[in-house]
Design a protein around this motif. Sequence first.
Motif, PDB file in Angstrom:
ATOM      1  N   LEU A   1      -1.641 -12.792  -3.685  1.00 36.67           N
ATOM      2  CA  LEU A   1      -2.405 -12.579  -2.462  1.00 36.67           C
ATOM      3  C   LEU A   1      -1.581 -11.720  -1.509  1.00 36.67           C
ATOM      4  O   LEU A   1      -0.460 -12.093  -1.159  1.00 36.67           O
ATOM      5  CB  LEU A   1      -2.757 -13.913  -1.797  1.00 36.67           C
ATOM      6  N   LEU A   2      -2.133 -10.591  -1.110  1.00 35.94           N
ATOM      7  CA  LEU A   2      -1.475  -9.702  -0.156  1.00 35.94           C
ATOM      8  C   LEU A   2      -2.234  -9.762   1.163  1.00 35.94           C
ATOM      9  O   LEU A   2      -3.406  -9.384   1.229  1.00 35.94           O
ATOM     10  CB  LEU A   2      -1.441  -8.265  -0.683  1.00 35.94           C
ATOM     11  N   ILE A   3      -1.568 -10.270   2.199  1.00 41.14           N
ATOM     12  CA  ILE A   3      -2.152 -10.335   3.539  1.00 41.14           C
ATOM     13  C   ILE A   3      -1.632  -9.128   4.317  1.00 41.14           C
ATOM     14  O   ILE A   3      -0.445  -9.056   4.649  1.00 41.14           O
ATOM     15  CB  ILE A   3      -1.781 -11.653   4.241  1.00 41.14           C
ATOM     16  N   ILE A   4      -2.509  -8.179   4.598  1.00 40.59           N
ATOM     17  CA  ILE A   4      -2.122  -6.968   5.324  1.00 40.59           C
ATOM     18  C   ILE A   4      -2.154  -7.315   6.808  1.00 40.59           C
ATOM     19  O   ILE A   4      -3.177  -7.194   7.477  1.00 40.59           O
ATOM     20  CB  ILE A   4      -3.058  -5.810   4.987  1.00 40.59           C
ATOM     21  N   SER A   5      -1.036  -7.761   7.327  1.00 41.40           N
ATOM     22  CA  SER A   5      -0.963  -8.330   8.669  1.00 41.40           C
ATOM     23  C   SER A   5      -0.411  -7.302   9.644  1.00 41.40           C
ATOM     24  O   SER A   5       0.784  -7.302   9.952  1.00 41.40           O
ATOM     25  CB  SER A   5      -0.096  -9.590   8.654  1.00 41.40           C
ATOM     26  N   GLY A   6      -1.274  -6.404  10.107  1.00 39.64           N
ATOM     27  CA  GLY A   6      -0.852  -5.433  11.105  1.00 39.64           C
ATOM     28  C   GLY A   6      -1.411  -4.053  10.837  1.00 39.64           C
ATOM     29  O   GLY A   6      -2.159  -3.821   9.883  1.00 39.64           O
ATOM     30  N   ARG A   7      -1.032  -3.127  11.695  1.00 38.45           N
ATOM     31  CA  ARG A   7      -1.527  -1.763  11.568  1.00 38.45           C
ATOM     32  C   ARG A   7      -0.842  -1.063  10.391  1.00 38.45           C
ATOM     33  O   ARG A   7       0.320  -1.310  10.093  1.00 38.45           O
ATOM     34  CB  ARG A   7      -1.277  -0.995  12.863  1.00 38.45           C
ATOM     35  N   VAL A   8      -1.584  -0.177   9.768  1.00 32.01           N
ATOM     36  CA  VAL A   8      -1.086   0.583   8.623  1.00 32.01           C
ATOM     37  C   VAL A   8      -1.128   2.065   8.984  1.00 32.01           C
ATOM     38  O   VAL A   8      -2.211   2.614   9.214  1.00 32.01           O
ATOM     39  CB  VAL A   8      -1.915   0.315   7.360  1.00 32.01           C
ATOM     40  N   SER A   9       0.010   2.686   9.030  1.00 30.36           N
ATOM     41  CA  SER A   9       0.047   4.122   9.280  1.00 30.36           C
ATOM     42  C   SER A   9      -0.181   4.877   7.966  1.00 30.36           C
ATOM     43  O   SER A   9      -0.097   4.310   6.872  1.00 30.36           O
ATOM     44  CB  SER A   9       1.389   4.532   9.887  1.00 30.36           C
ATOM     45  N   ILE A  10      -0.463   6.165   8.091  1.00 29.58           N
ATOM     46  CA  ILE A  10      -0.710   6.979   6.900  1.00 29.58           C
ATOM     47  C   ILE A  10       0.541   7.046   6.026  1.00 29.58           C
ATOM     48  O   ILE A  10       0.456   7.058   4.796  1.00 29.58           O
ATOM     49  CB  ILE A  10      -1.176   8.387   7.323  1.00 29.58           C
ATOM     50  N   LYS A  11       1.715   7.052   6.647  1.00 25.22           N
ATOM     51  CA  LYS A  11       2.949   7.071   5.866  1.00 25.22           C
ATOM     52  C   LYS A  11       3.206   5.733   5.177  1.00 25.22           C
ATOM     53  O   LYS A  11       3.860   5.680   4.131  1.00 25.22           O
ATOM     54  CB  LYS A  11       4.127   7.417   6.766  1.00 25.22           C
ATOM     55  N   MET A  12       2.709   4.634   5.779  1.00 27.12           N
ATOM     56  CA  MET A  12       2.949   3.308   5.202  1.00 27.12           C
ATOM     57  C   MET A  12       1.907   2.941   4.157  1.00 27.12           C
ATOM     58  O   MET A  12       2.147   2.062   3.327  1.00 27.12           O
ATOM     59  CB  MET A  12       2.943   2.258   6.320  1.00 27.12           C
ATOM     60  N   ALA A  13       0.762   3.612   4.143  1.00 31.19           N
ATOM     61  CA  ALA A  13      -0.305   3.264   3.210  1.00 31.19           C
ATOM     62  C   ALA A  13       0.128   3.354   1.744  1.00 31.19           C
ATOM     63  O   ALA A  13      -0.167   2.447   0.962  1.00 31.19           O
ATOM     64  CB  ALA A  13      -1.532   4.144   3.474  1.00 31.19           C
ATOM     65  N   PRO A  14       0.827   4.413   1.315  1.00 35.46           N
ATOM     66  CA  PRO A  14       1.267   4.432  -0.094  1.00 35.46           C
ATOM     67  C   PRO A  14       2.215   3.302  -0.449  1.00 35.46           C
ATOM     68  O   PRO A  14       2.206   2.815  -1.581  1.00 35.46           O
ATOM     69  CB  PRO A  14       1.951   5.802  -0.229  1.00 35.46           C
ATOM     70  N   VAL A  15       3.031   2.868   0.519  1.00 35.49           N
ATOM     71  CA  VAL A  15       3.962   1.758   0.248  1.00 35.49           C
ATOM     72  C   VAL A  15       3.194   0.462   0.041  1.00 35.49           C
ATOM     73  O   VAL A  15       3.468  -0.308  -0.893  1.00 35.49           O
ATOM     74  CB  VAL A  15       4.966   1.626   1.413  1.00 35.49           C
ATOM     75  N   VAL A  16       2.210   0.208   0.912  1.00 35.09           N
ATOM     76  CA  VAL A  16       1.400  -1.004   0.767  1.00 35.09           C
ATOM     77  C   VAL A  16       0.635  -0.968  -0.550  1.00 35.09           C
ATOM     78  O   VAL A  16       0.548  -1.981  -1.265  1.00 35.09           O
ATOM     79  CB  VAL A  16       0.438  -1.140   1.958  1.00 35.09           C
ATOM     80  N   ARG A  17       0.106   0.184  -0.907  1.00 34.37           N
ATOM     81  CA  ARG A  17      -0.637   0.295  -2.162  1.00 34.37           C
ATOM     82  C   ARG A  17       0.279   0.086  -3.363  1.00 34.37           C
ATOM     83  O   ARG A  17      -0.121  -0.532  -4.357  1.00 34.37           O
ATOM     84  CB  ARG A  17      -1.324   1.663  -2.248  1.00 34.37           C
ATOM     85  N   ARG A  18       1.515   0.568  -3.284  1.00 27.82           N
ATOM     86  CA  ARG A  18       2.436   0.365  -4.396  1.00 27.82           C
ATOM     87  C   ARG A  18       2.751  -1.116  -4.569  1.00 27.82           C
ATOM     88  O   ARG A  18       2.824  -1.620  -5.700  1.00 27.82           O
ATOM     89  CB  ARG A  18       3.720   1.154  -4.154  1.00 27.82           C
ATOM     90  N   ILE A  19       2.936  -1.832  -3.464  1.00 25.59           N
ATOM     91  CA  ILE A  19       3.182  -3.272  -3.561  1.00 25.59           C
ATOM     92  C   ILE A  19       1.982  -3.976  -4.175  1.00 25.59           C
ATOM     93  O   ILE A  19       2.126  -4.858  -5.030  1.00 25.59           O
ATOM     94  CB  ILE A  19       3.513  -3.845  -2.167  1.00 25.59           C
ATOM     95  N   TYR A  20       0.790  -3.563  -3.768  1.00 19.73           N
ATOM     96  CA  TYR A  20      -0.414  -4.171  -4.331  1.00 19.73           C
ATOM     97  C   TYR A  20      -0.534  -3.882  -5.821  1.00 19.73           C
ATOM     98  O   TYR A  20      -0.914  -4.758  -6.604  1.00 19.73           O
ATOM     99  CB  TYR A  20      -1.639  -3.650  -3.580  1.00 19.73           C
ATOM    100  N   ASP A  21      -0.197  -2.676  -6.235  1.00 12.37           N
ATOM    101  CA  ASP A  21      -0.275  -2.331  -7.653  1.00 12.37           C
ATOM    102  C   ASP A  21       0.736  -3.102  -8.490  1.00 12.37           C
ATOM    103  O   ASP A  21       0.510  -3.334  -9.687  1.00 12.37           O
ATOM    104  CB  ASP A  21      -0.059  -0.827  -7.839  1.00 12.37           C
ATOM    105  N   GLN A  22       1.854  -3.497  -7.896  1.00  7.90           N
ATOM    106  CA  GLN A  22       2.875  -4.232  -8.634  1.00  7.90           C
ATOM    107  C   GLN A  22       2.535  -5.708  -8.804  1.00  7.90           C
ATOM    108  O   GLN A  22       3.182  -6.398  -9.593  1.00  7.90           O
ATOM    109  CB  GLN A  22       4.223  -4.099  -7.922  1.00  7.90           C
ATOM    110  N   MET A  23       1.554  -6.202  -8.080  1.00 10.49           N
ATOM    111  CA  MET A  23       1.155  -7.602  -8.214  1.00 10.49           C
ATOM    112  C   MET A  23       0.382  -7.802  -9.508  1.00 10.49           C
ATOM    113  O   MET A  23      -0.322  -6.900  -9.985  1.00 10.49           O
ATOM    114  CB  MET A  23       0.319  -8.023  -7.006  1.00 10.49           C
ATOM    115  N   LEU A  24       0.511  -8.971 -10.084  1.00  9.80           N
ATOM    116  CA  LEU A  24      -0.128  -9.283 -11.356  1.00  9.80           C
ATOM    117  C   LEU A  24      -1.577  -9.693 -11.142  1.00  9.80           C
ATOM    118  O   LEU A  24      -1.937 -10.284 -10.125  1.00  9.80           O
ATOM    119  CB  LEU A  24       0.639 -10.398 -12.072  1.00  9.80           C
TER     120      LEU A  24
END
Length: 222
Positions: free
Chosen positions: A100-123
């Motif tokens: 479960l990924l809780i996106i708790s806060g604002r997401v900038s355009i530079k941070m979006a790929p990082v959040v997506r990479r973390i989500y992709d690494q989850m099983l």
Amino acid sequence: MEIVRREKTGTDDFKVRQRRAQQMLRGELEGDELEQHVRESLITTTLDKAVEWGRGNSLFPMTFGLACCAIEMMSIVAARVDVARFGFEAFRATPRQADLLIISGRVSIKMAPVVRRIYDQMLEPKYSIAMGACSSSMGVFNNYAIVPADKFMPVDVHVPGCPPRPEALMHGILKLRSMIQDDPSLGWRERYNAVGTEELVPDAPTDSPAINVYPPGDTAGA
């Protein structure tokens, strides 16, 4: 205020059922009493229902906070809300152990790929919650630098607020549990007959200045 103590009677009493279980283990229950105890103790279900029940009651959130909503997310494990009552208190420090990924806060355009990479690494199976107005609709930071979460990754539940209270996040987690257990309640679009009023439509323009952002119409939800 008057407090009256009443003794519980009948087969629904916990002590009575516990005593009958002990008698069954000792072999003292026979005949109709044994059959009645078995009928009251057994629950029949399907394998899919059992798996969904286990998944819905043992979510492992990812230890990942983005902004001010992360403080509210941290407080759900405290005594006031006590998310451990529902089995969601085991925050994991690695995406390999979280679902479960809780996106708790604002997401900038530079941070979006990082959040997506973390989500992709989850099983799999994995789920996500967009917590707060910023990650749901850019909130007060409605400018070119912020991107909503459902533009670059699937989002299962949106929790409104700026920031939402811990009880609101708790409600969102319980809604997610109902979805996992294949018992979702009606959303506000179905409840108010507002299907088709989404802002993002398939024939919207696809050009976007954002980097690594889904174009309108390809989002996971609106």
